[in-house]
Scaffold this active site. Sequence first.
Site, PDB file in Angstrom:
ATOM      1  N   LYS A   1     -46.423  23.956 171.496  1.00 24.66           N
ATOM      2  CA  LYS A   1     -47.251  23.837 170.455  1.00 24.66           C
ATOM      3  C   LYS A   1     -48.630  23.432 170.551  1.00 24.66           C
ATOM      4  CE  LYS A   1     -44.658  20.663 168.479  1.00 24.66           C
ATOM      5  NZ  LYS A   1     -43.644  20.319 169.565  1.00 24.66           N
TER       6      LYS A   1
ATOM      7  N   ARG B   1     -42.644  17.053 160.300  1.00 26.04           N
ATOM      8  CA  ARG B   1     -41.660  16.895 161.118  1.00 26.04           C
ATOM      9  C   ARG B   1     -40.512  16.531 160.432  1.00 26.04           C
ATOM     10  NH1 ARG B   1     -44.848  16.087 165.999  1.00 26.04           N
ATOM     11  NH2 ARG B   1     -43.339  15.478 167.899  1.00 26.04           N
TER      12      ARG B   1
ATOM     13  N   ARG C   1     -45.807  17.312 182.925  1.00 26.81           N
ATOM     14  CA  ARG C   1     -47.191  17.693 181.946  1.00 26.81           C
ATOM     15  C   ARG C   1     -48.301  16.666 182.340  1.00 26.81           C
ATOM     16  NH1 ARG C   1     -46.987  17.567 175.508  1.00 26.81           N
ATOM     17  NH2 ARG C   1     -45.659  15.709 176.071  1.00 26.81           N
TER      18      ARG C   1
ATOM     19  N   ARG D   1     -48.670  11.533 179.910  1.00 22.01           N
ATOM     20  CA  ARG D   1     -48.499  10.630 178.673  1.00 22.01           C
ATOM     21  C   ARG D   1     -47.280   9.814 178.880  1.00 22.01           C
ATOM     22  NH1 ARG D   1     -48.177  14.871 173.672  1.00 22.01           N
ATOM     23  NH2 ARG D   1     -46.318  13.675 173.313  1.00 22.01           N
TER      24      ARG D   1
ATOM     25  N   ARG E   1     -36.679  11.650 172.201  1.00 23.38           N
ATOM     26  CA  ARG E   1     -37.676  12.456 171.145  1.00 23.38           C
ATOM     27  C   ARG E   1     -36.881  13.811 171.084  1.00 23.38           C
ATOM     28  NH1 ARG E   1     -42.491  13.250 175.023  1.00 23.38           N
ATOM     29  NH2 ARG E   1     -43.396  14.822 173.747  1.00 23.38           N
TER      30      ARG E   1
HETATM   31  P1  AP5 Z   1     -47.115  21.408 175.109  1.00 23.55           P
HETATM   32  O1  AP5 Z   1     -48.285  22.506 174.561  1.00 23.55           O
HETATM   33  O2  AP5 Z   1     -48.049  20.064 175.356  1.00 23.55           O
HETATM   34  O3  AP5 Z   1     -45.896  21.384 174.433  1.00 23.55           O
HETATM   35  P2  AP5 Z   1     -45.944  20.681 172.826  1.00 23.55           P
HETATM   36  O4  AP5 Z   1     -45.172  21.437 171.967  1.00 23.55           O
HETATM   37  O5  AP5 Z   1     -47.189  20.516 172.283  1.00 23.55           O
HETATM   38  O6  AP5 Z   1     -45.183  19.103 173.343  1.00 23.55           O
HETATM   39  P3  AP5 Z   1     -45.440  17.721 172.651  1.00 23.55           P
HETATM   40  O7  AP5 Z   1     -44.646  16.723 173.622  1.00 23.55           O
HETATM   41  O8  AP5 Z   1     -46.948  17.473 172.496  1.00 23.55           O
HETATM   42  O9  AP5 Z   1     -44.743  17.663 171.326  1.00 23.55           O
HETATM   43  P4  AP5 Z   1     -44.082  16.715 170.503  1.00 23.55           P
HETATM   44  O10 AP5 Z   1     -44.026  17.337 169.363  1.00 23.55           O
HETATM   45  O11 AP5 Z   1     -43.391  15.825 171.266  1.00 23.55           O
HETATM   46  O12 AP5 Z   1     -45.357  15.564 170.826  1.00 23.55           O
HETATM   47  P5  AP5 Z   1     -46.632  15.157 169.715  1.00 23.55           P
HETATM   48  O13 AP5 Z   1     -47.638  14.644 170.277  1.00 23.55           O
HETATM   49  O14 AP5 Z   1     -46.682  16.017 168.400  1.00 23.55           O
HETATM   50  O15 AP5 Z   1     -46.674  21.952 176.496  1.00 23.55           O
HETATM   51  C1  AP5 Z   1     -45.721  21.074 177.367  1.00 23.55           C
HETATM   52  C2  AP5 Z   1     -45.568  21.561 178.652  1.00 23.55           C
HETATM   53  O16 AP5 Z   1     -45.216  22.925 178.925  1.00 23.55           O
HETATM   54  C3  AP5 Z   1     -47.027  21.388 179.190  1.00 23.55           C
HETATM   55  O17 AP5 Z   1     -47.219  21.225 180.672  1.00 23.55           O
HETATM   56  C4  AP5 Z   1     -47.589  22.978 179.363  1.00 23.55           C
HETATM   57  O18 AP5 Z   1     -48.447  23.334 180.384  1.00 23.55           O
HETATM   58  C5  AP5 Z   1     -46.147  23.771 179.631  1.00 23.55           C
HETATM   59  N1  AP5 Z   1     -45.954  24.926 178.791  1.00 23.55           N
HETATM   60  C6  AP5 Z   1     -46.476  25.343 177.574  1.00 23.55           C
HETATM   61  N2  AP5 Z   1     -46.221  26.704 177.207  1.00 23.55           N
HETATM   62  C7  AP5 Z   1     -45.743  27.149 178.093  1.00 23.55           C
HETATM   63  C8  AP5 Z   1     -44.567  28.302 178.763  1.00 23.55           C
HETATM   64  N3  AP5 Z   1     -45.035  29.284 177.543  1.00 23.55           N
HETATM   65  N4  AP5 Z   1     -44.460  28.617 179.702  1.00 23.55           N
HETATM   66  C9  AP5 Z   1     -44.188  27.317 180.690  1.00 23.55           C
HETATM   67  N5  AP5 Z   1     -44.746  26.180 180.467  1.00 23.55           N
HETATM   68  C10 AP5 Z   1     -45.450  26.107 179.301  1.00 23.55           C
HETATM   69  O19 AP5 Z   1     -45.974  13.813 169.069  1.00 23.55           O
HETATM   70  C11 AP5 Z   1     -45.826  12.576 169.730  1.00 23.55           C
HETATM   71  C12 AP5 Z   1     -45.384  11.569 168.712  1.00 23.55           C
HETATM   72  O20 AP5 Z   1     -46.114  11.094 167.790  1.00 23.55           O
HETATM   73  C13 AP5 Z   1     -44.057  11.786 168.142  1.00 23.55           C
HETATM   74  O21 AP5 Z   1     -42.859  11.415 169.109  1.00 23.55           O
HETATM   75  C14 AP5 Z   1     -43.937  10.644 166.981  1.00 23.55           C
HETATM   76  O22 AP5 Z   1     -43.779   9.296 167.444  1.00 23.55           O
HETATM   77  C15 AP5 Z   1     -45.402  10.891 166.447  1.00 23.55           C
HETATM   78  N6  AP5 Z   1     -45.760  11.825 165.529  1.00 23.55           N
HETATM   79  C16 AP5 Z   1     -46.387  13.063 165.827  1.00 23.55           C
HETATM   80  N7  AP5 Z   1     -46.450  13.592 164.657  1.00 23.55           N
HETATM   81  C17 AP5 Z   1     -45.619  13.156 163.688  1.00 23.55           C
HETATM   82  C18 AP5 Z   1     -45.461  13.478 162.443  1.00 23.55           C
HETATM   83  N8  AP5 Z   1     -45.567  14.651 162.021  1.00 23.55           N
HETATM   84  N9  AP5 Z   1     -44.371  12.622 161.783  1.00 23.55           N
HETATM   85  C19 AP5 Z   1     -43.826  11.427 162.612  1.00 23.55           C
HETATM   86  N10 AP5 Z   1     -44.235  11.115 163.737  1.00 23.55           N
HETATM   87  C20 AP5 Z   1     -45.347  11.940 164.270  1.00 23.55           C
END
Ligand code: AP5
Length: 228
Positions: free
Chosen positions: A29, A104, A141, A174, A185
């Site tokens: 994402k 979410r 990552r 992270r 997660r």
């Molecule tokens: P990346 O692009 O970083 O993936 P992502 O989907 O953004 O993963 P996140 O871990 O950031 O998502 P998340 O939803 O768990 O975390 P968030 O920060 O939102 O890619 C991942 C890896 O894969 C990288 O190394 C990249 O290079 C590689 N990659 C990407 N595309 C690829 C491809 N096509 N092929 C190969 N490799 C690839 O949330 C963190 C925390 O915040 C949550 O756990 C929660 O506690 C809180 N939070 C955030 N939003 C909310 C909400 N709305 N409600 C409640 N709590 C929330």
Amino acid sequence: MAAMQPMQLFAANSEPTVIILLGPPGSGKGTQAVELSKAFGIPQISTGDLFRENIKNETPLGKEAKSYLDKGALVPDELVLDLLFDRTQKPDCAKGYLLDGFPRTTAQAHELEDSLRGKVHFIVFNLKVPDSEVIRRLSGRLVCKQCNRVYHKDTTPPKVPGICDNCGSTLYQRSDDTEAVITERLRVYYEQTKPVETFYKNQNILIEIDATKPANEVLEELKAACKK
Ligand code: AP5
């Protein structure tokens, strides 16, 4: 030479466009959001990044959110909604924006719908990847401390180890990218975020994307779907 203009989202459409990226942790994402935001000239809003920014700055919200992020749980809806709506009121969101990591929970999806119904055009993508790929991606990552650009130590490493190609700052892993927290997660994703897909499927606006393809191919599919 004139600066390149961002592509138009729905040229004939005058309403602001809100792009939503759903998908499990590690589905790409953030990676795609950065590129789509550049391509279409609309801001990327990542609730995860907003929380991490608050944690870094030791704000009261950051102190409250930290315990949830550290264990892989979702931050309570009321804290997320205030943060999100505060951000979307900013002038740079007037033409639209891209949501990465929101909604979410179905409660968050309903709140978004209630506040924007009839005022914006929604494009909702679901990035699909299997759990084994999530674990592989997240355990390798690396993220830039300054500009949040994302790398993978094996598949998309920076040119200089530990240094961001984009801004020259330090890369870090992270704290929620440990095996135990990734597992939690994923569990939370299936329990609380999967139902959000059904919410948009029932409105016939969910676009399924095979996100196991290389990132540049996924990006082209997303861009093409945005222009349809
Ligand atoms: P990346 O692009 O970083 O993936 P992502 O989907 O953004 O993963 P996140 O871990 O950031 O998502 P998340 O939803 O768990 O975390 P968030 O920060 O939102 O890619 C991942 C890896 O894969 C990288 O190394 C990249 O290079 C590689 N990659 C990407 N595309 C690829 C491809 N096509 N092929 C190969 N490799 C690839 O949330 C963190 C925390 O915040 C949550 O756990 C929660 O506690 C809180 N939070 C955030 N939003 C909310 C909400 N709305 N409600 C409640 N709590 C929330």
